[in-house]
Design a protein around this motif. Structure first.
Motif, PDB file in Angstrom:
ATOM      1  N   PRO A 150      -2.126 -39.416 -24.774  1.00  0.00           N
ATOM      2  CA  PRO A 150      -2.006 -40.637 -24.108  1.00  0.00           C
ATOM      3  C   PRO A 150      -1.897 -41.872 -24.987  1.00  0.00           C
ATOM      4  CG  PRO A 150      -4.136 -40.239 -23.806  1.00  0.00           C
ATOM      5  CD  PRO A 150      -3.509 -39.126 -24.683  1.00  0.00           C
ATOM      6  N   GLY A 151      -2.035 -41.729 -26.417  1.00  0.00           N
ATOM      7  CA  GLY A 151      -2.007 -42.603 -27.284  1.00  0.00           C
ATOM      8  C   GLY A 151      -3.654 -43.313 -27.587  1.00  0.00           C
ATOM      9  N   ALA A 152      -3.960 -43.034 -28.597  1.00  0.00           N
ATOM     10  CA  ALA A 152      -5.295 -43.718 -29.134  1.00  0.00           C
ATOM     11  C   ALA A 152      -5.131 -45.351 -28.914  1.00  0.00           C
ATOM     12  CB  ALA A 152      -5.872 -43.285 -30.429  1.00  0.00           C
ATOM     13  N   SER A 153      -6.096 -46.157 -28.771  1.00  0.00           N
ATOM     14  CA  SER A 153      -5.802 -47.701 -28.353  1.00  0.00           C
ATOM     15  C   SER A 153      -7.226 -48.333 -28.737  1.00  0.00           C
ATOM     16  CB  SER A 153      -5.283 -47.678 -26.988  1.00  0.00           C
ATOM     17  OG  SER A 153      -6.228 -47.464 -26.121  1.00  0.00           O
ATOM     18  N   PHE A 154      -7.138 -49.512 -28.992  1.00  0.00           N
ATOM     19  CA  PHE A 154      -8.390 -50.502 -28.977  1.00  0.00           C
ATOM     20  C   PHE A 154      -7.985 -51.859 -28.475  1.00  0.00           C
ATOM     21  CE2 PHE A 154      -6.539 -49.830 -33.414  1.00  0.00           C
ATOM     22  CZ  PHE A 154      -6.068 -51.336 -33.479  1.00  0.00           C
ATOM     23  N   ARG A 155      -8.847 -52.696 -28.225  1.00  0.00           N
ATOM     24  CA  ARG A 155      -8.645 -54.103 -28.027  1.00  0.00           C
ATOM     25  C   ARG A 155      -8.995 -54.818 -29.321  1.00  0.00           C
ATOM     26  NH1 ARG A 155     -10.346 -53.198 -22.255  1.00  0.00           N
ATOM     27  NH2 ARG A 155     -12.345 -53.764 -23.154  1.00  0.00           N
ATOM     28  N   HIS A 179     -10.031 -44.259 -26.396  1.00  0.00           N
ATOM     29  CA  HIS A 179     -10.662 -45.359 -26.738  1.00  0.00           C
ATOM     30  C   HIS A 179     -11.260 -45.646 -27.948  1.00  0.00           C
ATOM     31  CE1 HIS A 179     -10.343 -47.172 -22.279  1.00  0.00           C
ATOM     32  NE2 HIS A 179      -9.069 -46.972 -22.852  1.00  0.00           N
ATOM     33  N   VAL A 180     -10.762 -45.736 -29.084  1.00  0.00           N
ATOM     34  CA  VAL A 180     -11.613 -45.732 -30.449  1.00  0.00           C
ATOM     35  C   VAL A 180     -12.618 -46.467 -30.755  1.00  0.00           C
ATOM     36  CG1 VAL A 180      -9.158 -44.442 -31.343  1.00  0.00           C
ATOM     37  CG2 VAL A 180      -9.803 -47.057 -31.754  1.00  0.00           C
ATOM     38  N   GLU A 181     -12.640 -47.435 -30.067  1.00  0.00           N
ATOM     39  CA  GLU A 181     -13.929 -48.663 -30.344  1.00  0.00           C
ATOM     40  C   GLU A 181     -15.146 -47.903 -29.877  1.00  0.00           C
ATOM     41  OE1 GLU A 181     -12.487 -49.750 -26.134  1.00  0.00           O
ATOM     42  OE2 GLU A 181     -11.433 -48.938 -28.082  1.00  0.00           O
ATOM     43  N   LEU A 182     -15.046 -46.856 -29.001  1.00  0.00           N
ATOM     44  CA  LEU A 182     -16.271 -46.086 -28.813  1.00  0.00           C
ATOM     45  C   LEU A 182     -16.681 -45.248 -29.700  1.00  0.00           C
ATOM     46  CD1 LEU A 182     -15.131 -45.264 -24.839  1.00  0.00           C
ATOM     47  CD2 LEU A 182     -16.494 -47.272 -25.897  1.00  0.00           C
ATOM     48  N   LEU A 183     -16.058 -45.102 -30.812  1.00  0.00           N
ATOM     49  CA  LEU A 183     -16.436 -44.184 -31.734  1.00  0.00           C
ATOM     50  C   LEU A 183     -17.129 -44.886 -32.926  1.00  0.00           C
ATOM     51  CD1 LEU A 183     -13.199 -42.007 -31.674  1.00  0.00           C
ATOM     52  CD2 LEU A 183     -15.080 -41.756 -30.775  1.00  0.00           C
ATOM     53  N   LYS A 184     -17.762 -43.975 -33.658  1.00  0.00           N
ATOM     54  CA  LYS A 184     -18.714 -44.657 -34.923  1.00  0.00           C
ATOM     55  C   LYS A 184     -18.289 -44.636 -36.176  1.00  0.00           C
ATOM     56  CE  LYS A 184     -23.108 -43.808 -32.073  1.00  0.00           C
ATOM     57  NZ  LYS A 184     -24.449 -43.272 -32.276  1.00  0.00           N
ATOM     58  N   ARG A 242      -4.500 -53.177 -24.480  1.00  0.00           N
ATOM     59  CA  ARG A 242      -4.598 -52.530 -25.545  1.00  0.00           C
ATOM     60  C   ARG A 242      -3.570 -52.077 -26.649  1.00  0.00           C
ATOM     61  NH1 ARG A 242      -9.610 -50.626 -24.529  1.00  0.00           N
ATOM     62  NH2 ARG A 242      -9.479 -49.051 -26.208  1.00  0.00           N
ATOM     63  N   ILE A 243      -3.979 -52.110 -27.866  1.00  0.00           N
ATOM     64  CA  ILE A 243      -3.108 -51.721 -28.783  1.00  0.00           C
ATOM     65  C   ILE A 243      -3.124 -50.004 -29.226  1.00  0.00           C
ATOM     66  CG2 ILE A 243      -2.346 -52.044 -31.452  1.00  0.00           C
ATOM     67  CD1 ILE A 243      -4.146 -54.805 -31.110  1.00  0.00           C
ATOM     68  N   LYS A 244      -2.048 -49.566 -29.164  1.00  0.00           N
ATOM     69  CA  LYS A 244      -1.883 -48.071 -29.412  1.00  0.00           C
ATOM     70  C   LYS A 244      -1.484 -47.797 -30.875  1.00  0.00           C
ATOM     71  CE  LYS A 244      -0.951 -46.270 -24.545  1.00  0.00           C
ATOM     72  NZ  LYS A 244      -0.117 -45.614 -23.816  1.00  0.00           N
ATOM     73  N   VAL A 245      -2.124 -46.739 -31.354  1.00  0.00           N
ATOM     74  CA  VAL A 245      -1.995 -46.427 -32.600  1.00  0.00           C
ATOM     75  C   VAL A 245      -1.685 -45.220 -32.802  1.00  0.00           C
ATOM     76  CG1 VAL A 245      -3.168 -48.493 -33.777  1.00  0.00           C
ATOM     77  CG2 VAL A 245      -4.253 -46.619 -33.187  1.00  0.00           C
ATOM     78  N   PHE A 246      -0.713 -44.681 -33.823  1.00  0.00           N
ATOM     79  CA  PHE A 246      -0.511 -43.243 -34.032  1.00  0.00           C
ATOM     80  C   PHE A 246      -0.444 -43.101 -35.639  1.00  0.00           C
ATOM     81  CE2 PHE A 246       1.582 -45.275 -30.380  1.00  0.00           C
ATOM     82  CZ  PHE A 246       1.369 -44.424 -29.272  1.00  0.00           C
ATOM     83  N   GLN A 247      -0.078 -41.696 -36.062  1.00  0.00           N
ATOM     84  CA  GLN A 247      -0.007 -41.493 -37.362  1.00  0.00           C
ATOM     85  C   GLN A 247      -0.860 -42.035 -38.284  1.00  0.00           C
ATOM     86  OE1 GLN A 247       4.010 -41.016 -38.756  1.00  0.00           O
ATOM     87  NE2 GLN A 247       4.752 -40.228 -36.860  1.00  0.00           N
ATOM     88  N   SER A 248      -2.149 -41.833 -38.431  1.00  0.00           N
ATOM     89  CA  SER A 248      -3.156 -42.328 -39.295  1.00  0.00           C
ATOM     90  C   SER A 248      -3.286 -41.089 -40.406  1.00  0.00           C
ATOM     91  CB  SER A 248      -4.472 -42.537 -38.513  1.00  0.00           C
ATOM     92  OG  SER A 248      -4.864 -41.173 -37.825  1.00  0.00           O
ATOM     93  N   LYS A 249      -3.868 -41.893 -41.634  1.00  0.00           N
ATOM     94  CA  LYS A 249      -4.327 -40.777 -42.790  1.00  0.00           C
ATOM     95  C   LYS A 249      -5.704 -41.599 -43.412  1.00  0.00           C
ATOM     96  CE  LYS A 249      -2.414 -38.976 -46.987  1.00  0.00           C
ATOM     97  NZ  LYS A 249      -1.322 -38.739 -47.762  1.00  0.00           N
ATOM     98  N   LEU A 250      -6.459 -40.938 -43.656  1.00  0.00           N
ATOM     99  CA  LEU A 250      -7.685 -41.315 -44.357  1.00  0.00           C
ATOM    100  C   LEU A 250      -7.302 -41.666 -45.991  1.00  0.00           C
ATOM    101  CD1 LEU A 250     -10.503 -39.364 -42.821  1.00  0.00           C
ATOM    102  CD2 LEU A 250     -10.498 -41.613 -42.833  1.00  0.00           C
ATOM    103  N   LEU A 251      -7.579 -42.812 -46.251  1.00  0.00           N
ATOM    104  CA  LEU A 251      -7.186 -43.051 -47.863  1.00  0.00           C
ATOM    105  C   LEU A 251      -8.491 -43.209 -48.713  1.00  0.00           C
ATOM    106  CD1 LEU A 251      -4.795 -45.924 -47.536  1.00  0.00           C
ATOM    107  CD2 LEU A 251      -4.296 -43.580 -47.647  1.00  0.00           C
TER     108      LEU A 251
END
Length: 390
Positions: free
Chosen positions: A306-311, A285-290, A319-328
């Motif tokens: 299990p797939g990172a997700s948020f609402r 649950h990425v909404e718990l991160l800062k 919940r929406i699951k997201v994959f393959q991210s990259k810091l721009l």
């Protein structure tokens, strides 16, 4: 009557009988397959056991290639494991000259899926393909099962991703029992070392073989092999690479112990050593991160499962699951008190925090299949900036 039909071996018919209540009699034909097909990538591991996090490192073992058949009888090994991570090691040691896997111990069959079909473990399937006898005890302390193990007269027990063994089991073989653990111990002791190493942004991990004792992941270290983690590498890739490294390291550990060339070194426990407890749904649950950096690492650690997700407010409780991210655009001086938001535009989908930008490449909207973001946006009209909801 037991019949094996496999693309790797000729169809055979073989009778087999046993009075053991713990024995699962498989077909006995060993597959005619090359090691290259099982473990296509050969690793050159760097073995080390670091006593500190500075430049001073104490090395345990070295890079060795021992041939057991040159100097002693075949090593008799009992293998303990359950998932596919363990199957790679089982295959590798089974196909290594001078090592004989005399039995495999794995979890009992379970009912799974909508049809509640009985499902065997990955290790059980691999053992049957390799023609190895399989034990599936409900209770490891069962006197009958213990006697079955004693009758095998094994030199070593090898454990990979299995439940905790009682002392009556791990103390049985004359050359000991060792575990293959996917971290550089004493760091990340526990059930989910790969996920936690990625989630915390580590750029290096590895595999450790260590002698079992009565405490979880605290036995004396035998060998270690390090592996670098790319800043955008997901769990699936790190898992596959560590699986191969662990298989090769297990072979070297067996050979070293049989040649009496390896001795254990006690782990040095300190405040810097992190734990790796079992992960539960809130882990993703990425909404718990800062911070966006933490979100990026958590997405990698949960990809593909299990797939990172948020609402979002627009999705309600789903919940929406997201994959393959990259810091721009990652700004070290960013005010992390700023809220993380989701930006949906014609150009793509991004998580933003102030000037920081995290690009999302794959998404699974509630009720939809996973797809790349450009494909998803072609059929999705909602645009704008949205707050993540807890």
């Amino acid at each position: 009557m037991w019949v094996l039909r496999s693309v790797h071996a000729k169809s055979i018919t073989r009778t087999h009988g046993t009075s053991s209540a713990y024995f699962n009699p498989p077909a006995r034909e060993i597959l005619q397959c090359s090691r290259a097909k099982i473990c296509p990538t050969r690793c050159t591991p760097r073995h080390r056991y670091g006593t500190s996090r500075g430049n001073s490192t104490t090395f345990v073992g070295a890079i060795h290639t021992w041939n057991l058949s040159d100097s002693m009888s075949t090593a008799r090994v009992v293998f303990f494991g359950t998932p596919d991570f363990a199957s790679a090691t089982l295959t590798e040691i089974s196909l290594t000259p001078g090592i004989q896997v005399v039995a495999v111990v794995t979890a009992p069959d379970k009912q799974a899926g909508r049809g509640r079909q009985w499902k065997t473990s990955h290790v059980a399937e691999t053992a049957v393909e390799l023609g190895l006898p399989v034990f599936k005890p409900e209770r490891l302390r069962d006197p009958g099962f213990v006697k079955e193990l004693e009758a095998l007269h094994a030199d070593l027990f090898v454990v990979v991703a299995f439940r905790m063994l009682p002392e009556v089991i791990w103390a049985m073989p004359k050359r000991g029992t060792f575990n293959v653990h996917a971290s550089l111990l004493p760091d990340f002791r526990g059930a989910a070392p790969i996920q936690w190493a990625i989630a915390l942004g580590h750029t290096q991990t590895g595999v450790t073989t260590f002698l079992l004792n009565d405490r979880i992941d605290e036995g004396e270290i035998l060998l270690q092999s390090t592996l670098e983690i790319d800043q955008n590498e997901p769990f699936s890739s790190v898992y596959e690479r560590l699986m191969r490294v662990g298989a090769h390291l297990a072979v070297e550990t067996i050979q070293g112990l049989m040649h009496l060339k390896l001795t254990g070194t006690a782990q040095i426990m300190n405040a810097e050593a992190r734990l790796a407890p079992k992960i539960y749904p809130p882990f993703g649950h990425v909404e718990l991160l800062k911070t966006l950096e933490d979100v990026h690492h958590r997405i990698r650690a949960c990809d593909p499962i299990p797939g990172a997700s948020f609402r979002l407010d627009v999705t309600g409780n789903e919940r929406i699951k997201v994959f393959q991210s990259k810091l721009l655009n990652h700004c070290n001086t960013m005010d992390y008190k700023l809220q993380i938001e989701l930006l949906i535009s014609d150009e793509g989908m991004q998580l933003v925090q102030g000037e920081g930008v995290l690009q999302i490449h794959e998404i699974q909207w509630p009720g939809k299949r996973k797809m790349d973001v450009p494909t998803f946006l072609r059929g999705f009209r909602l645009r704008g900036k949205f707050s993540l909801t807890a």
